[in-house]
Scaffold this motif. Structure first.
Motif, PDB file in Angstrom:
ATOM      1  N   ARG A 177      -0.471  -7.427   8.812  1.00  0.00           N
ATOM      2  CA  ARG A 177      -0.545  -6.794   7.494  1.00  0.00           C
ATOM      3  C   ARG A 177      -1.916  -6.974   6.853  1.00  0.00           C
ATOM      4  O   ARG A 177      -2.582  -7.981   7.024  1.00  0.00           O
ATOM      5  N   LEU A 178      -2.300  -5.970   6.100  1.00  0.00           N
ATOM      6  CA  LEU A 178      -3.524  -5.994   5.303  1.00  0.00           C
ATOM      7  C   LEU A 178      -3.153  -5.861   3.834  1.00  0.00           C
ATOM      8  O   LEU A 178      -2.134  -5.271   3.486  1.00  0.00           O
ATOM      9  N   ALA A 179      -3.997  -6.395   2.973  1.00  0.00           N
ATOM     10  CA  ALA A 179      -3.785  -6.266   1.531  1.00  0.00           C
ATOM     11  C   ALA A 179      -5.001  -5.609   0.894  1.00  0.00           C
ATOM     12  O   ALA A 179      -6.143  -5.989   1.177  1.00  0.00           O
ATOM     13  N   ILE A 180      -4.752  -4.621   0.060  1.00  0.00           N
ATOM     14  CA  ILE A 180      -5.802  -3.994  -0.735  1.00  0.00           C
ATOM     15  C   ILE A 180      -5.505  -4.326  -2.186  1.00  0.00           C
ATOM     16  O   ILE A 180      -4.372  -4.174  -2.649  1.00  0.00           O
ATOM     17  N   ARG A 181      -6.523  -4.797  -2.915  1.00  0.00           N
ATOM     18  CA  ARG A 181      -6.331  -5.224  -4.294  1.00  0.00           C
ATOM     19  C   ARG A 181      -7.367  -4.562  -5.193  1.00  0.00           C
ATOM     20  O   ARG A 181      -8.481  -4.261  -4.755  1.00  0.00           O
ATOM     21  N   GLY A 182      -6.986  -4.372  -6.454  1.00  0.00           N
ATOM     22  CA  GLY A 182      -7.919  -3.781  -7.403  1.00  0.00           C
ATOM     23  C   GLY A 182      -7.623  -4.215  -8.823  1.00  0.00           C
ATOM     24  O   GLY A 182      -6.537  -4.711  -9.131  1.00  0.00           O
ATOM     25  N   LEU A 183      -8.600  -4.038  -9.687  1.00  0.00           N
ATOM     26  CA  LEU A 183      -8.462  -4.358 -11.105  1.00  0.00           C
ATOM     27  C   LEU A 183      -9.016  -3.184 -11.901  1.00  0.00           C
ATOM     28  O   LEU A 183     -10.150  -2.756 -11.672  1.00  0.00           O
ATOM     29  N   THR A 184      -8.207  -2.653 -12.817  1.00  0.00           N
ATOM     30  CA  THR A 184      -8.579  -1.467 -13.577  1.00  0.00           C
ATOM     31  C   THR A 184      -8.592  -1.769 -15.064  1.00  0.00           C
ATOM     32  O   THR A 184      -7.672  -2.414 -15.577  1.00  0.00           O
ATOM     33  N   HIS A 185      -9.634  -1.300 -15.748  1.00  0.00           N
ATOM     34  CA  HIS A 185      -9.759  -1.513 -17.189  1.00  0.00           C
ATOM     35  C   HIS A 185      -9.598  -0.187 -17.922  1.00  0.00           C
ATOM     36  O   HIS A 185     -10.222   0.811 -17.577  1.00  0.00           O
ATOM     37  N   PHE A 186      -8.711  -0.180 -18.918  1.00  0.00           N
ATOM     38  CA  PHE A 186      -8.465   0.993 -19.746  1.00  0.00           C
ATOM     39  C   PHE A 186      -8.944   0.698 -21.171  1.00  0.00           C
ATOM     40  O   PHE A 186      -8.269  -0.034 -21.905  1.00  0.00           O
ATOM     41  N   PRO A 187     -10.100   1.224 -21.581  1.00  0.00           N
ATOM     42  CA  PRO A 187     -10.641   0.916 -22.917  1.00  0.00           C
ATOM     43  C   PRO A 187      -9.678   1.238 -24.053  1.00  0.00           C
ATOM     44  O   PRO A 187      -9.634   0.519 -25.063  1.00  0.00           O
ATOM     45  N   ALA A 188      -8.880   2.285 -23.905  1.00  0.00           N
ATOM     46  CA  ALA A 188      -7.956   2.687 -24.975  1.00  0.00           C
ATOM     47  C   ALA A 188      -6.550   2.119 -24.778  1.00  0.00           C
ATOM     48  O   ALA A 188      -5.633   2.443 -25.533  1.00  0.00           O
ATOM     49  N   GLY A 189      -6.348   1.268 -23.758  1.00  0.00           N
ATOM     50  CA  GLY A 189      -5.022   0.712 -23.485  1.00  0.00           C
ATOM     51  C   GLY A 189      -4.352   1.422 -22.331  1.00  0.00           C
ATOM     52  O   GLY A 189      -4.520   2.632 -22.150  1.00  0.00           O
ATOM     53  N   HIS A 190      -3.583   0.685 -21.533  1.00  0.00           N
ATOM     54  CA  HIS A 190      -2.981   1.261 -20.326  1.00  0.00           C
ATOM     55  C   HIS A 190      -1.602   1.872 -20.561  1.00  0.00           C
ATOM     56  O   HIS A 190      -1.153   2.711 -19.782  1.00  0.00           O
ATOM     57  N   GLY A 191      -0.904   1.474 -21.595  1.00  0.00           N
ATOM     58  CA  GLY A 191       0.388   2.085 -21.911  1.00  0.00           C
ATOM     59  C   GLY A 191       1.549   1.652 -21.042  1.00  0.00           C
ATOM     60  O   GLY A 191       2.623   2.260 -21.085  1.00  0.00           O
ATOM     61  N   PHE A 192       1.402   0.594 -20.246  1.00  0.00           N
ATOM     62  CA  PHE A 192       2.472   0.136 -19.370  1.00  0.00           C
ATOM     63  C   PHE A 192       3.418  -0.859 -20.043  1.00  0.00           C
ATOM     64  O   PHE A 192       4.419  -1.240 -19.460  1.00  0.00           O
ATOM     65  N   GLY A 193       3.053  -1.300 -21.221  1.00  0.00           N
ATOM     66  CA  GLY A 193       3.859  -2.338 -21.829  1.00  0.00           C
ATOM     67  C   GLY A 193       3.589  -3.656 -21.143  1.00  0.00           C
ATOM     68  O   GLY A 193       2.474  -3.945 -20.703  1.00  0.00           O
ATOM     69  N   LYS A 194       4.637  -4.484 -21.011  1.00  0.00           N
ATOM     70  CA  LYS A 194       4.469  -5.827 -20.455  1.00  0.00           C
ATOM     71  C   LYS A 194       5.438  -6.070 -19.300  1.00  0.00           C
ATOM     72  O   LYS A 194       6.141  -7.079 -19.248  1.00  0.00           O
ATOM     73  N   LYS A 195       5.463  -5.127 -18.354  1.00  0.00           N
ATOM     74  CA  LYS A 195       6.376  -5.230 -17.226  1.00  0.00           C
ATOM     75  C   LYS A 195       5.628  -5.160 -15.900  1.00  0.00           C
ATOM     76  O   LYS A 195       4.607  -4.484 -15.769  1.00  0.00           O
ATOM     77  N   PHE A 196       6.178  -5.852 -14.917  1.00  0.00           N
ATOM     78  CA  PHE A 196       5.661  -5.908 -13.563  1.00  0.00           C
ATOM     79  C   PHE A 196       6.334  -4.790 -12.777  1.00  0.00           C
ATOM     80  O   PHE A 196       7.547  -4.798 -12.567  1.00  0.00           O
ATOM     81  N   PHE A 197       5.565  -3.793 -12.327  1.00  0.00           N
ATOM     82  CA  PHE A 197       6.100  -2.671 -11.556  1.00  0.00           C
ATOM     83  C   PHE A 197       5.868  -2.943 -10.072  1.00  0.00           C
ATOM     84  O   PHE A 197       4.746  -3.191  -9.641  1.00  0.00           O
ATOM     85  N   GLN A 198       6.946  -2.882  -9.294  1.00  0.00           N
ATOM     86  CA  GLN A 198       6.834  -3.145  -7.861  1.00  0.00           C
ATOM     87  C   GLN A 198       7.570  -2.075  -7.069  1.00  0.00           C
ATOM     88  O   GLN A 198       8.691  -1.692  -7.414  1.00  0.00           O
ATOM     89  N   GLU A 249       2.787   9.724 -12.140  1.00  0.00           N
ATOM     90  CA  GLU A 249       1.373   9.996 -12.331  1.00  0.00           C
ATOM     91  C   GLU A 249       0.652   8.837 -13.020  1.00  0.00           C
ATOM     92  O   GLU A 249      -0.500   8.530 -12.705  1.00  0.00           O
ATOM     93  N   ASN A 250       1.300   8.208 -13.984  1.00  0.00           N
ATOM     94  CA  ASN A 250       0.608   7.121 -14.696  1.00  0.00           C
ATOM     95  C   ASN A 250       0.361   5.911 -13.793  1.00  0.00           C
ATOM     96  O   ASN A 250      -0.604   5.169 -13.983  1.00  0.00           O
ATOM     97  N   ILE A 251       1.239   5.737 -12.791  1.00  0.00           N
ATOM     98  CA  ILE A 251       1.030   4.654 -11.821  1.00  0.00           C
ATOM     99  C   ILE A 251      -0.148   4.999 -10.913  1.00  0.00           C
ATOM    100  O   ILE A 251      -1.048   4.173 -10.682  1.00  0.00           O
ATOM    101  N   LYS A 252      -0.167   6.215 -10.406  1.00  0.00           N
ATOM    102  CA  LYS A 252      -1.265   6.627  -9.522  1.00  0.00           C
ATOM    103  C   LYS A 252      -2.604   6.610 -10.243  1.00  0.00           C
ATOM    104  O   LYS A 252      -3.650   6.338  -9.635  1.00  0.00           O
ATOM    105  N   ALA A 253      -2.579   6.868 -11.549  1.00  0.00           N
ATOM    106  CA  ALA A 253      -3.820   6.887 -12.323  1.00  0.00           C
ATOM    107  C   ALA A 253      -4.503   5.538 -12.353  1.00  0.00           C
ATOM    108  O   ALA A 253      -5.733   5.444 -12.495  1.00  0.00           O
ATOM    109  N   VAL A 254      -3.721   4.464 -12.210  1.00  0.00           N
ATOM    110  CA  VAL A 254      -4.316   3.121 -12.186  1.00  0.00           C
ATOM    111  C   VAL A 254      -5.278   2.996 -11.007  1.00  0.00           C
ATOM    112  O   VAL A 254      -6.397   2.490 -11.136  1.00  0.00           O
ATOM    113  N   VAL A 255      -4.851   3.450  -9.832  1.00  0.00           N
ATOM    114  CA  VAL A 255      -5.699   3.384  -8.647  1.00  0.00           C
ATOM    115  C   VAL A 255      -6.841   4.393  -8.743  1.00  0.00           C
ATOM    116  O   VAL A 255      -7.993   4.094  -8.413  1.00  0.00           O
ATOM    117  N   GLU A 256      -6.529   5.597  -9.213  1.00  0.00           N
ATOM    118  CA  GLU A 256      -7.537   6.652  -9.297  1.00  0.00           C
ATOM    119  C   GLU A 256      -8.726   6.258 -10.163  1.00  0.00           C
ATOM    120  O   GLU A 256      -9.868   6.631  -9.880  1.00  0.00           O
TER     121      GLU A 256
END
Length: 403
Positions: A177-198, A249-256
């Motif tokens: 297995r391989l792992a790809i990791r990333g960190l995304t910054h949203f200046p106006a807020g990400h809108g995900f609330g405070k939940k872990f999506f898996q 779409e909002n999930i994919k936008a994090v990676v995009e």
């Protein structure tokens, strides 16, 4: 070669376990020197989920409240298939402290721990190339020719640890297995609330975790051979987006929207748990902690958390030994006390490490299975069970620095 003065404790590696150990010793009035091979603090992996056990360790180290103020407390999980099909399931965390979970940025954690140490505790650009014994002392040779003399040597130098190899540990086992990791910054807020999506399925497990109002950490682990370890960041993003194409779409936008320099890939490795049964966690007042001791797959989210447990428990055991007596002319007695203290640490950490390595590997195998019947069984019956296992393994209190 230049030989410098004697040290009581030398710690190799300024990562989570190394700095946690150094801060713990500092709180107990014991000075240490931390050797870091890079020029600055390294924050590989960007962020990690901290559970109950990590916050207990941070409380012992005196940094918990500051880091709580920088990261949102997660309110629950949203778990679902990575492909179109079954709906997602949601689980809310109770308000009690044993369910406290936050996604902590590794850089902020390391900077916070480093700020608690006296100046010049961390020595950067100091790569250890050789270790030898000289009576009751360890002679630590650095790549620049410097030789450091120390009573205690602690290896917190990661998966490619020089210290663990000196103790006799073998090379790590490599998974498919391989792992790809990333960190995304949203200046106006990400809108995900405070939940872990898996999301999981078809050999893939992916997660999206808010750190605060503006920052989201994401990961994707996979068993595919469609991409190798040398792929450039742009190709990594394309690969991840193809794997999560059926997600909202909002999930994919994090990676995009992730910057290319905020995407990394690594092969998942672990230490076979049976090796901890017969290998030396400590010998000649040399020991290991963190990934140098128990590298594991990330499926329990316990790598960084257990590294902080190591730091607190190791500092406590060393503190008892070093501060037990401090009289001149008792080198042999001092050596024996430290030896017993390190054996106590090894005894406390061996079975906990074996448990976490084994459970993490098993959970990852189940979650990323491609088999039709395993997938159906997991999707219908195992998701909530696996979540409970994760919380159960996180319910561990390393205790305070003072017994």
């Amino acid at each position: 070669m230049e030989e410098q003065g004697s040290q009581d404790v030398v710690i190799v590696g300024a990562g989570i376990s190394g700095l946690s150990t150094a801060v713990g010793l500092h709180r107990l009035g014991i000075r240490s020197m931390v050797l870091e091979s890079s020029e600055t603090l390294r924050a590989t992996g960007f962020a990690f989920t901290t559970w109950f056990n990590a916050w207990k360790a941070m409380e012992a180290l005196g940094v918990s409240q500051y880091l709580r103020n920088l990261h949102d407390r997660l309110q629950g999980w949203v778990v679902g298939p990575i492909s179109a099909g079954n709906p997602c399931k949601e689980m809310l965390f109770p308000e009690s402290e044993e369910y406290e979970s936050r996604c902590v940025q590794r850089k902020l954690l390391l900077e916070t721990l480093a700020a608690e140490l006296p100046e010049e505790t961390i020595r950067f650009s100091s790569k250890v190339v050789h270790i030898e014994l000289s009576g009751h002392y360890k002679m630590v040779h650095l790549s620049d020719g410097t030789i450091l003399k120390t009573k205690v040597l602690v290896g917190c130098d990661g998966v490619n640890s020089v210290v663990s190899k000196w103790l006799g540990f073998k090379n790590l086992a490599t998974t498919a297995r391989l792992a790809i990791r990333g960190l995304t910054h949203f200046p106006a807020g990400h809108g995900f609330g405070k939940k872990f999506f898996q999301f999981y399925g078809d050999g893939v497990r992916s997660g999206f975790i808010p750190c605060d109002h503006n920052t989201v950490y994401w990961f994707l682990t996979h068993t595919s051979t469609d991409v190798d370890e040398e792929t450039n960041p742009e190709h990594m993003k394309e690969f991840v987006l193809n794997k999560i194409k059926d997600l909202p779409e909002n999930i994919k936008a994090v990676v995009e929207t992730t910057d290319l320099d905020s995407v990394v890939m690594s092969r998942l490795k672990y230490r076979p748990p049976w090796e901890l049964l017969w290998s030396n966690i400590t010998k000649d007042n040399v020991c290991v902690a963190g990934d140098a001791l128990h590298p594991m797959t990330p499926d329990l989210g316990q790598g960084g958390c257990s590294a902080m447990e190591d730091g607190v428990i190791l500092a406590r055991c060393l503190g008892e030994a070093i501060k037990g007596k401090n009289q001149k002319g008792e080198t042999e007695e001092s050596y024996k006390r430290i030896e017993e203290g390190l054996k106590k640490y090894a005894g406390e950490r061996k079975w906990r490490s074996i448990d976490l390595i084994t459970t993490s590997y098993t959970v990852g195998f189940i979650q990323q299975s491609r088999g039709k019947w395993m997938n159906m069984f997991r999707d219908r019956f195992l998701s909530s069970f696996l979540s409970r296992i994760l919380l159960k393994k996180a319910h561990f209190d390393c205790g305070s620095l003072v017994p």
